[in-house]
Scaffold this motif. Structure first.
Motif, PDB file in Angstrom:
ATOM      1  N   PHE A 119       0.824  -1.200   0.000  1.00  0.00           N
ATOM      2  CA  PHE A 119       0.000   0.000   0.000  1.00  0.00           C
ATOM      3  C   PHE A 119       0.861   1.254   0.000  1.00  0.00           C
ATOM      4  N   ASN A 120       1.957   1.180   0.704  1.00  0.00           N
ATOM      5  CA  ASN A 120       2.938   2.253   0.701  1.00  0.00           C
ATOM      6  C   ASN A 120       4.299   1.600   0.455  1.00  0.00           C
ATOM      7  N   PRO A 121       5.055   2.019  -0.559  1.00  0.00           N
ATOM      8  CA  PRO A 121       6.326   1.364  -0.876  1.00  0.00           C
ATOM      9  C   PRO A 121       7.278   1.268   0.315  1.00  0.00           C
ATOM     10  N   LYS A 122       7.164   2.202   1.275  1.00  0.00           N
ATOM     11  CA  LYS A 122       8.061   2.193   2.431  1.00  0.00           C
ATOM     12  C   LYS A 122       7.641   1.169   3.480  1.00  0.00           C
ATOM     13  N   GLU A 123       6.425   0.601   3.342  1.00  0.00           N
ATOM     14  CA  GLU A 123       5.935  -0.324   4.360  1.00  0.00           C
ATOM     15  C   GLU A 123       6.597  -1.696   4.275  1.00  0.00           C
ATOM     16  N   LEU A 124       6.970  -2.128   3.073  1.00  0.00           N
ATOM     17  CA  LEU A 124       7.508  -3.472   2.889  1.00  0.00           C
ATOM     18  C   LEU A 124       8.783  -3.442   2.065  1.00  0.00           C
ATOM     19  N   ASP A 125       9.655  -4.423   2.328  1.00  0.00           N
ATOM     20  CA  ASP A 125      10.835  -4.635   1.500  1.00  0.00           C
ATOM     21  C   ASP A 125      10.486  -5.637   0.403  1.00  0.00           C
ATOM     22  N   VAL A 126      11.172  -5.548  -0.736  1.00  0.00           N
ATOM     23  CA  VAL A 126      10.897  -6.445  -1.847  1.00  0.00           C
ATOM     24  C   VAL A 126      12.214  -7.034  -2.359  1.00  0.00           C
ATOM     25  N   SER A 127      12.175  -8.294  -2.740  1.00  0.00           N
ATOM     26  CA  SER A 127      13.350  -8.944  -3.315  1.00  0.00           C
ATOM     27  C   SER A 127      12.896  -9.904  -4.399  1.00  0.00           C
ATOM     28  N   ILE A 128      13.745 -10.122  -5.393  1.00  0.00           N
ATOM     29  CA  ILE A 128      13.469 -11.064  -6.475  1.00  0.00           C
ATOM     30  C   ILE A 128      14.471 -12.204  -6.379  1.00  0.00           C
ATOM     31  N   LEU A 129      13.966 -13.427  -6.298  1.00  0.00           N
ATOM     32  CA  LEU A 129      14.803 -14.603  -6.101  1.00  0.00           C
ATOM     33  C   LEU A 129      14.662 -15.548  -7.282  1.00  0.00           C
ATOM     34  N   THR A 130      15.765 -16.157  -7.685  1.00  0.00           N
ATOM     35  CA  THR A 130      15.751 -17.163  -8.754  1.00  0.00           C
ATOM     36  C   THR A 130      16.763 -18.248  -8.424  1.00  0.00           C
ATOM     37  N   GLY A 131      16.282 -19.507  -8.374  1.00  0.00           N
ATOM     38  CA  GLY A 131      17.177 -20.636  -8.172  1.00  0.00           C
ATOM     39  C   GLY A 131      17.855 -20.650  -6.822  1.00  0.00           C
ATOM     40  N   GLY A 132      17.122 -20.299  -5.753  1.00  0.00           N
ATOM     41  CA  GLY A 132      17.699 -20.284  -4.417  1.00  0.00           C
ATOM     42  C   GLY A 132      17.742 -21.663  -3.773  1.00  0.00           C
ATOM     43  N   ASP A 133      18.050 -21.674  -2.480  1.00  0.00           N
ATOM     44  CA  ASP A 133      18.247 -22.932  -1.754  1.00  0.00           C
ATOM     45  C   ASP A 133      16.951 -23.539  -1.226  1.00  0.00           C
ATOM     46  N   THR A 134      15.868 -22.785  -1.231  1.00  0.00           N
ATOM     47  CA  THR A 134      14.594 -23.289  -0.714  1.00  0.00           C
ATOM     48  C   THR A 134      13.547 -23.270  -1.825  1.00  0.00           C
ATOM     49  N   PRO A 135      12.474 -24.073  -1.692  1.00  0.00           N
ATOM     50  CA  PRO A 135      11.465 -24.150  -2.762  1.00  0.00           C
ATOM     51  C   PRO A 135      10.815 -22.810  -3.102  1.00  0.00           C
ATOM     52  N   ASP A 136      10.735 -21.913  -2.108  1.00  0.00           N
ATOM     53  CA  ASP A 136      10.069 -20.642  -2.360  1.00  0.00           C
ATOM     54  C   ASP A 136      11.036 -19.536  -2.765  1.00  0.00           C
ATOM     55  N   SER A 137      12.259 -19.900  -3.148  1.00  0.00           N
ATOM     56  CA  SER A 137      13.242 -18.875  -3.495  1.00  0.00           C
ATOM     57  C   SER A 137      13.621 -18.911  -4.970  1.00  0.00           C
ATOM     58  N   GLY A 138      12.611 -19.205  -5.812  1.00  0.00           N
ATOM     59  CA  GLY A 138      12.847 -19.087  -7.246  1.00  0.00           C
ATOM     60  C   GLY A 138      12.770 -20.367  -8.027  1.00  0.00           C
ATOM     61  N   TRP A 139      11.768 -21.211  -7.699  1.00  0.00           N
ATOM     62  CA  TRP A 139      11.578 -22.457  -8.430  1.00  0.00           C
ATOM     63  C   TRP A 139      10.109 -22.650  -8.757  1.00  0.00           C
TER      64      TRP A 139
END
Length: 232
Positions: free
Chosen positions: A26-46
């Motif tokens: 809702f406000n860009p300052k409220e949350l951090d954002v990251s883009i992950l691809t091919g990381g070590d866990t299932p939710d990190s870019g697979w």
């Protein structure tokens, strides 16, 4: 088609038949954002299309580390339109009996796009008195207000008694209304509610009133329009 606005941390997805989906803090300052691809866990870019198969796929992750209590808001919006909308948002300040109301007691949000503004109010701890949100006054548990330009288009009320915008009474009831929607069309006011209530609103223009898909009688007292949802 996927478009990512890194400045506003916003994701826009364009689908066939002019359908769109927007995801953003809702406000860009409220949350951090990251883009992950091919990381070590299932939710990190697979992405898995079947058993024992996986392919690398970018994942956009929103998160926040802070001390409790805290609040943050995410906008999810699906709509049909030729071009995608550009959204901005802000949090309204809240006061009750000249005292500030804290964010863990009530959330009041204003969302703006090219078509107008929308307001969301939710009271986690409803107050016995009306709460003022800058140019809005609300007494109840939850409210949604949609403006197209400067005109009121839709109101949704939950456990509500009063809604005022810029000194105009949009809804008022002597008894708490459990649920009601109001739509304002050209020359028509359409109300939907499962209960029997009597409510009033400031309506300077003549309008036909429909309650639960049937035309109903209403009366005027000055510029106030009084409507009953009762079938009797």
């Amino acid at each position: 088609r996927l478009n990512v606005d890194f400045t506003n941390k916003c994701v826009n997805i364009a689908l066939p038949e002019q359908r769109h989906f927007t995801l953003m803090p809702f406000n860009p300052k409220e949350l951090d954002v990251s883009i992950l691809t091919g990381g070590d866990t299932p939710d990190s870019g697979w992405l898995s299309e079947g058993y024992k198969t996986r392919v690398e796929a970018p994942v956009i992750r929103y998160g926040k580390q802070t001390l409790a209590p805290t609040t943050f808001h995410t906008l999810l919006c699906a709509y049909t339109r030729e071009k995608s909308l550009q959204f901005t948002g802000r949090t309204l300040t809240a006061r009750c009996q000249n005292q500030s109301v804290l964010s863990h007691e009530v959330a009041a949000l204003e969302v703006t796009n090219e078509e107008g503004k929308q307001y969301f109010i939710f009271s986690y701890q409803p107050k016995p008195e009306p709460v003022q949100f800058e140019h809005l006054i609300f007494h109840g548990k939850a409210c949604f207000l949609k403006l197209r330009g400067a005109a009121v288009e839709e109101i949704i009320l939950i456990d509500a008694e009063l809604l005022v915008m810029e000194n105009r009474t949009l809804f008022q009831s002597e008894t708490r209304v459990e649920y009601m929607t109001l739509r304002f069309e050209e020359g028509r006011i359409v109300a939907v509610s499962p209960g029997n209530y009597t409510f009033s609103m400031q309506c300077p223009d003549e309008a036909s009133v429909f309650v639960n898909n049937r035309k109903t009688l209403s009366k005027r007292e000055g510029d106030m329009l009084i409507v009953s949802t009762s079938r009797i």
